[in-house]
Design a protein around this motif. Structure first.
Motif, mmCIF file in Angstrom:
data_model
loop_
_atom_site.group_PDB
_atom_site.id
_atom_site.type_symbol
_atom_site.label_atom_id
_atom_site.label_comp_id
_atom_site.label_asym_id
_atom_site.label_seq_id
_atom_site.Cartn_x
_atom_site.Cartn_y
_atom_site.Cartn_z
ATOM 1 N N ARG A 1 0.836 -1.212 0.000
ATOM 2 C CA ARG A 1 0.000 0.000 0.000
ATOM 3 C C ARG A 1 0.867 1.257 0.000
ATOM 4 N N VAL A 2 2.035 1.191 0.623
ATOM 5 C CA VAL A 2 2.968 2.321 0.567
ATOM 6 C C VAL A 2 3.455 2.514 -0.867
ATOM 7 N N VAL A 3 3.802 1.416 -1.520
ATOM 8 C CA VAL A 3 4.239 1.482 -2.914
ATOM 9 C C VAL A 3 3.125 2.043 -3.792
ATOM 10 N N SER A 4 1.906 1.589 -3.558
ATOM 11 C CA SER A 4 0.776 2.078 -4.356
ATOM 12 C C SER A 4 0.592 3.577 -4.191
ATOM 13 N N ARG A 5 0.692 4.047 -2.957
ATOM 14 C CA ARG A 5 0.526 5.487 -2.711
ATOM 15 C C ARG A 5 1.632 6.297 -3.380
ATOM 16 N N ALA A 6 2.866 5.802 -3.332
ATOM 17 C CA ALA A 6 3.994 6.554 -3.864
ATOM 18 C C ALA A 6 4.110 6.429 -5.379
ATOM 19 N N ALA A 7 3.987 5.211 -5.894
ATOM 20 C CA ALA A 7 4.253 4.972 -7.314
ATOM 21 C C ALA A 7 3.012 5.073 -8.182
ATOM 22 N N LEU A 8 1.878 4.601 -7.671
ATOM 23 C CA LEU A 8 0.656 4.579 -8.469
ATOM 24 C C LEU A 8 -0.276 5.740 -8.160
ATOM 25 N N LYS A 9 0.058 6.526 -7.120
ATOM 26 C CA LYS A 9 -0.798 7.645 -6.706
ATOM 27 C C LYS A 9 -2.203 7.159 -6.354
ATOM 28 N N THR A 10 -2.243 5.954 -5.767
ATOM 29 C CA THR A 10 -3.515 5.345 -5.396
ATOM 30 C C THR A 10 -3.457 4.963 -3.928
ATOM 31 N N ARG A 11 -4.371 5.490 -3.150
ATOM 32 C CA ARG A 11 -4.412 5.264 -1.713
ATOM 33 C C ARG A 11 -5.433 4.166 -1.411
ATOM 34 N N ILE A 12 -4.973 3.093 -0.793
ATOM 35 C CA ILE A 12 -5.803 1.909 -0.590
ATOM 36 C C ILE A 12 -6.173 1.785 0.878
ATOM 37 N N HIS A 13 -7.435 1.478 1.132
ATOM 38 C CA HIS A 13 -7.892 1.275 2.508
ATOM 39 C C HIS A 13 -7.229 0.037 3.092
ATOM 40 N N HIS A 14 -6.852 0.125 4.366
ATOM 41 C CA HIS A 14 -6.140 -0.990 5.005
ATOM 42 C C HIS A 14 -7.068 -2.099 5.470
ATOM 43 N N GLU A 15 -8.364 -1.839 5.570
ATOM 44 C CA GLU A 15 -9.285 -2.851 6.081
ATOM 45 C C GLU A 15 -9.712 -3.814 4.986
ATOM 46 N N SER A 16 -9.832 -5.090 5.324
ATOM 47 C CA SER A 16 -10.341 -6.091 4.397
ATOM 48 C C SER A 16 -11.850 -5.945 4.246
ATOM 49 N N TRP A 17 -12.382 -6.478 3.182
ATOM 50 C CA TRP A 17 -13.830 -6.437 2.970
ATOM 51 C C TRP A 17 -14.551 -7.186 4.091
ATOM 52 N N ASP A 18 -15.575 -6.563 4.640
ATOM 53 C CA ASP A 18 -16.411 -7.191 5.651
ATOM 54 C C ASP A 18 -17.757 -6.477 5.671
ATOM 55 N N PRO A 19 -18.762 -7.073 5.050
ATOM 56 C CA PRO A 19 -18.770 -8.379 4.390
ATOM 57 C C PRO A 19 -18.163 -8.312 2.991
ATOM 58 N N VAL A 20 -17.905 -9.467 2.410
ATOM 59 C CA VAL A 20 -17.426 -9.522 1.028
ATOM 60 C C VAL A 20 -18.556 -9.066 0.108
ATOM 61 N N PRO A 21 -18.301 -8.114 -0.778
ATOM 62 C CA PRO A 21 -19.379 -7.605 -1.629
ATOM 63 C C PRO A 21 -19.850 -8.628 -2.660
ATOM 64 N N LEU A 22 -21.030 -8.385 -3.173
ATOM 65 C CA LEU A 22 -21.590 -9.187 -4.255
ATOM 66 C C LEU A 22 -20.568 -9.295 -5.388
ATOM 67 N N SER A 23 -20.296 -10.498 -5.845
ATOM 68 C CA SER A 23 -19.294 -10.680 -6.897
ATOM 69 C C SER A 23 -19.872 -10.269 -8.248
#
Length: 245
Positions: A152-174
């Motif tokens: 997620r650090v790499v994503s923020r620095a290299a991809l300019k994309t900030r990702i939430h640290h929490e896992s899906w709960d509940p898992v969304p409809l596929s």
């Protein structure tokens, strides 16, 4: 949420709301090229999902992004477009499928009483059929980026994309579970035989789950907006405008 509007040609053609892939944004060259191609056929709304580009928040990699797409569709209608098609690429493809299943028209099939957030036609390009897929090297790398703190650090620095640290709960409809809920709204599934992320069992699974959908398997096409040719973009736009009208 950051969004932009291209008025398109004169007339009352439906608007196209474009949902980008993971690590994209409305400023990325590939999405700008797609928007320009679509604008020859109808008005276009582009936006950056949460955690992408200049939009606030953090990406949930396709879960809460349905809310972002619903806001963009509602904005297109507020601008005066009575008919709206959604076109999503990769992660955005999974989002347009889930959005269409979760935001259904009031009185499905009737023009009266439609809700502001629904789509009148849906195109999913290079979309996954199921979650947690790790069958290709690019998807294994993506899971490392999403699931690991260093990733997620790499994503923020290299991809300019900030990702939430929490896992899906509940898992969304596929996506494959969402696909059969979309009819009678027209649905087009587009996928390339050279897609390095999701092999052809993904679009075929989506099409099998939604027999009313159209399936285009494109020879030589790779993955999402980055690989889409001008010809493919034009064909997608013509289909979307025709079916949403």
């Amino acid at each position: 949420m950051e969004a932009a509007y291209l008025p398109g040609p004169a007339g009352d053609a439906p608007a196209l709301v474009v949902a980008h892939g993971f690590s994209g944004s409305l400023h990325r060259p590939a999405l700008r090229r797609a928007a320009a191609a679509f604008a020859a056929h109808g008005a276009v709304v582009t936006f950056s999902f949460r955690g992408h580009g200049r939009s606030g928040g953090r990406s949930t990699v396709g879960d809460r992004e349905v809310q972002d797409l619903a806001a963009a569709v509602a904005w297109a209608r507020a601008l005066g477009h009575g008919r709206v098609a959604t076109v999503g690429f990769s992660m955005g493809g999974s989002v347009v499928l889930r959005h269409a299943a979760l935001h259904r028209p009031a009185g499905q099939g009737e023009r009266e009483g439609r809700t502001a957030a629904h789509a009148d036609a849906v195109v999913a390009v290079s979309a996954p059929a199921r979650w947690y897929y790790r069958g290709t090297a690019p998807m294994r790398r993506l899971h490392w980026v999403v699931e690991r703190p260093l990733g997620r650090v790499v994503s923020r620095a290299a991809l300019k994309t900030r990702i939430h640290h929490e896992s899906w709960d509940p898992v969304p409809l596929s996506p494959v579970a969402a696909a059969p809920l979309i009819a009678p709204t027209p649905l087009l599934i587009v996928h390339g035989d050279q897609d390095a992320y999701f092999p052809l069992d993904h679009p075929r699974s989506l099409a099998a789950a939604a027999p009313e959908a159209e399936l285009w398997l494109e020879e030589g096409f790779g993955h999402a907006e980055n690989a889409a040719s001008q010809d493919l973009l034009d064909r997608v736009a013509r289909w979307a405008v025709k079916k949403a009208a």
